[in-house]
Design a protein around this motif. Structure first.
Motif, short mmCIF file in Angstrom:
data_model
loop_
_atom_site.label_atom_id
_atom_site.label_comp_id
_atom_site.label_asym_id
_atom_site.label_seq_id
_atom_site.Cartn_x
_atom_site.Cartn_y
_atom_site.Cartn_z
N LEU A 1 16.40 2.55 8.78
CA LEU A 1 15.72 2.87 10.03
C LEU A 1 14.86 4.11 9.91
CD1 LEU A 1 18.52 2.14 12.68
CD2 LEU A 1 16.52 0.74 12.12
N LEU A 2 15.29 5.07 9.10
CA LEU A 2 14.50 6.29 8.92
C LEU A 2 13.28 6.07 8.02
CD1 LEU A 2 17.30 9.00 8.49
CD2 LEU A 2 15.81 8.66 10.47
N VAL A 3 13.44 5.23 7.02
CA VAL A 3 12.37 5.06 6.03
C VAL A 3 11.39 3.95 6.41
CG1 VAL A 3 11.93 4.51 3.60
CG2 VAL A 3 13.87 5.94 4.21
N SER A 4 11.84 2.97 7.18
CA SER A 4 10.99 1.82 7.50
C SER A 4 9.66 2.18 8.16
CB SER A 4 11.76 0.83 8.38
OG SER A 4 12.22 1.45 9.57
N PRO A 5 9.58 3.25 8.99
CA PRO A 5 8.24 3.58 9.53
C PRO A 5 7.23 3.96 8.47
CG PRO A 5 9.97 4.62 10.83
CD PRO A 5 10.63 4.05 9.63
N LEU A 6 7.67 4.35 7.27
CA LEU A 6 6.73 4.71 6.22
C LEU A 6 6.00 3.50 5.65
CD1 LEU A 6 8.85 7.35 4.24
CD2 LEU A 6 7.04 7.79 5.90
N VAL A 7 6.62 2.33 5.74
CA VAL A 7 6.01 1.11 5.20
C VAL A 7 5.52 0.17 6.29
CG1 VAL A 7 7.29 1.21 3.03
CG2 VAL A 7 8.33 0.10 4.99
N ARG A 8 5.92 0.45 7.54
CA ARG A 8 5.43 -0.31 8.71
C ARG A 8 5.59 -1.83 8.53
NH1 ARG A 8 -0.03 3.27 10.05
NH2 ARG A 8 1.09 5.12 10.76
N LEU A 9 6.83 -2.22 8.31
CA LEU A 9 7.14 -3.64 8.18
C LEU A 9 7.54 -4.22 9.53
CD1 LEU A 9 9.29 -3.58 4.92
CD2 LEU A 9 6.89 -4.23 5.14
N PRO A 10 7.35 -5.51 9.73
CA PRO A 10 7.83 -6.15 10.98
C PRO A 10 9.36 -6.13 11.01
CG PRO A 10 6.96 -7.78 9.44
CD PRO A 10 6.60 -6.45 8.89
N PHE A 11 9.88 -6.37 12.22
CA PHE A 11 11.32 -6.21 12.43
C PHE A 11 12.14 -7.16 11.56
CE2 PHE A 11 15.22 -7.52 14.65
CZ PHE A 11 15.89 -6.30 14.68
N TYR A 12 11.68 -8.41 11.41
CA TYR A 12 12.48 -9.38 10.65
C TYR A 12 12.57 -8.99 9.18
CZ TYR A 12 8.27 -11.60 8.74
OH TYR A 12 7.11 -11.86 8.07
N GLN B 1 9.12 17.28 12.88
CA GLN B 1 8.10 17.25 11.84
C GLN B 1 7.87 15.84 11.32
OE1 GLN B 1 6.17 19.77 10.67
NE2 GLN B 1 7.05 21.11 12.24
N TYR B 2 8.94 15.06 11.21
CA TYR B 2 8.82 13.68 10.73
C TYR B 2 8.06 12.82 11.73
CZ TYR B 2 10.25 9.22 8.63
OH TYR B 2 10.26 7.99 8.04
N ALA B 3 8.34 13.02 13.01
CA ALA B 3 7.62 12.28 14.05
C ALA B 3 6.14 12.63 14.05
CB ALA B 3 8.24 12.55 15.42
N ALA B 4 5.84 13.92 13.88
CA ALA B 4 4.43 14.34 13.82
C ALA B 4 3.73 13.75 12.60
CB ALA B 4 4.35 15.86 13.82
N PHE B 5 4.46 13.68 11.48
CA PHE B 5 3.87 13.12 10.27
C PHE B 5 3.58 11.64 10.44
CE2 PHE B 5 4.68 10.76 6.32
CZ PHE B 5 3.64 11.24 5.54
N LEU B 6 4.49 10.91 11.09
CA LEU B 6 4.29 9.47 11.27
C LEU B 6 3.07 9.18 12.15
CD1 LEU B 6 7.97 8.22 11.77
CD2 LEU B 6 6.53 8.00 9.73
N LYS B 7 2.80 10.05 13.12
CA LYS B 7 1.65 9.84 13.99
C LYS B 7 0.33 9.96 13.22
CE LYS B 7 3.94 11.45 18.21
NZ LYS B 7 3.93 12.48 19.29
N ASN B 8 0.31 10.84 12.21
CA ASN B 8 -0.92 11.08 11.46
C ASN B 8 -0.92 10.38 10.10
OD1 ASN B 8 -1.84 12.86 13.50
ND2 ASN B 8 -0.58 14.50 12.64
N MET B 9 0.09 9.56 9.82
CA MET B 9 0.19 8.90 8.53
C MET B 9 -0.90 7.84 8.38
SD MET B 9 3.45 6.89 6.87
CE MET B 9 3.16 5.45 7.92
N PRO B 10 -1.61 7.80 7.24
CA PRO B 10 -2.68 6.80 7.06
C PRO B 10 -2.11 5.40 6.90
CG PRO B 10 -2.32 8.07 5.05
CD PRO B 10 -1.49 8.72 6.11
N GLN B 11 -2.95 4.42 7.12
CA GLN B 11 -2.55 3.03 6.97
C GLN B 11 -2.31 2.71 5.49
OE1 GLN B 11 -1.94 0.69 9.20
NE2 GLN B 11 -2.55 1.79 11.05
#
Length: 317
Positions: free
Chosen positions: A95-106, A20-30
């Motif tokens: 690692l779990l939360v970072s996709p929500l803010v879409r920050l660069p790796f550094y 469900q989390y992966a599906a949400f990330l695919k449709n998450m708005p910018q």
């Protein structure tokens, strides 16, 4: 610590959540603003995981009194050992939360390092608080370690029997009306234990609260149903030890009551509690579920978890 059934359910639950989390990330708005709020909240909460583990004992206050300098050095080294669990938790959480803010790796790396440094500083400050004017405050140090170990044992006690864990009782006068005047001694004692124990009553409130939140907040009816059934199963699993809650009471053994009658009393109390919870779940699900037929599952689960499951488990004890 976990039994086989719980591990199996937990694996399916984690798999479903990951999907469900992966599906949400695919449709998450910018630039999703709630994601930044979630990241901040998680960053703050994750700092509460892991306490300073010193493993001191009450006897150390006498036997190590002449080794205060060595103990102070030990306290400093204990900070590094205590950082293992928080570091792992911080890395996983980021690692779990970072996709929500879409920050660069550094920036994610700096995020992790920053939280680790802050946690290390908190533990170092805690270690310094035990030393005043170059003298160890043994009472404060021993009490802090005792509370830390008690908190860990309390977590373990939610899933298995922990020997040596002191239980506390608290009279809740507003619940005295539920005690009744049962003619069956153990029924009365088990109800009294449930209402006044520091474990059973609060545990039921927490699990029932999580169940109602699942039913009210989750849009996916099937997932809300499965999650509610899991919480109800955990409730029944944690109520089973109530049958042994009076084993240490010497006066209770004077009753001319057989072991069979005692087990029947425990099953009766558990059955009533499960029926109450299942009834509430049925009512809430009839209001929140789009497919009302799924709510009927709570009737079946209530009958199984309230009558069949306790009979099987308590028979094997």
């Amino acid at each position: 610590m976990f039994n086989d059934h719980f591990v199996l359910v937990l694996m399916f639950l984690l798999g479903f959540l990951a999907y469900q989390y992966a599906a949400f990330l695919k449709n998450m708005p910018q630039n999703w603003l709630p994601g930044y709020l979630i990241a901040v909240v998680v960053s703050i909460l994750i700092l509460f995981i892991g306490q300073l583990a010193t493993f001191v004992e009450p006897a150390d206050q006498q036997f190590l009194l002449a080794k205060e300098q060595a103990v102070q050095a030990y306290l400093k080294s204990s900070i590094k050992r205590s950082m293992i669990l928080p570091t792992i938790a911080i890395v996983i959480a980021v690692l779990l939360v970072s996709p929500l803010v879409r920050l660069p790796f550094y920036l994610v790396l700096l995020w992790v390092i920053g939280l680790i440094v802050i946690k290390y500083g908190l533990l170092a400050r805690k270690a310094r608080s035990f030393i005043v004017h170059d003298l160890i405050q043994w009472g404060h140090l021993i009490n802090d370690e005792k509370h830390r170990q008690y908190a860990v044992l309390k977590i373990f006690s939610q899933f298995t029997e922990v020997k040596g864990l002191q239980q506390t009782a608290k009279r809740r006068k507003y619940l005295d009306i539920f005690l009744g005047n049962s003619k069956q001694a153990y029924t009365y004692l088990f109800i009294r234990t449930f209402l006044r124990s520091g474990d059973y009553f609060m545990l039921m409130l927490r699990l029932v609260g999580l169940t109602f939140l699942s039913l009210c907040l989750l849009d996916h009816d099937l997932f809300a149903l499965l999650l509610s059934l899991l919480f109800t199963y955990l409730l029944v699993f944690q109520l089973l030890p109530i049958s042994q809650s009076q084993d240490d009471q010497i006066m209770a053994k004077l009753y001319p009551i057989s072991l069979t009658e005692k087990q029947l009393a425990a099953k009766k109390v558990i059955r009533y509690l499960v029926f109450i919870v299942s009834g509430l779940e049925l009512v809430v699900s009839l209001v929140t579920f789009q497919d009302k037929r799924l709510a009927l599952v709570f009737i079946v689960s209530g009958l199984f978890l309230g009558m069949v499951y306790p009979s099987l488990k308590l028979k094997s004890k």
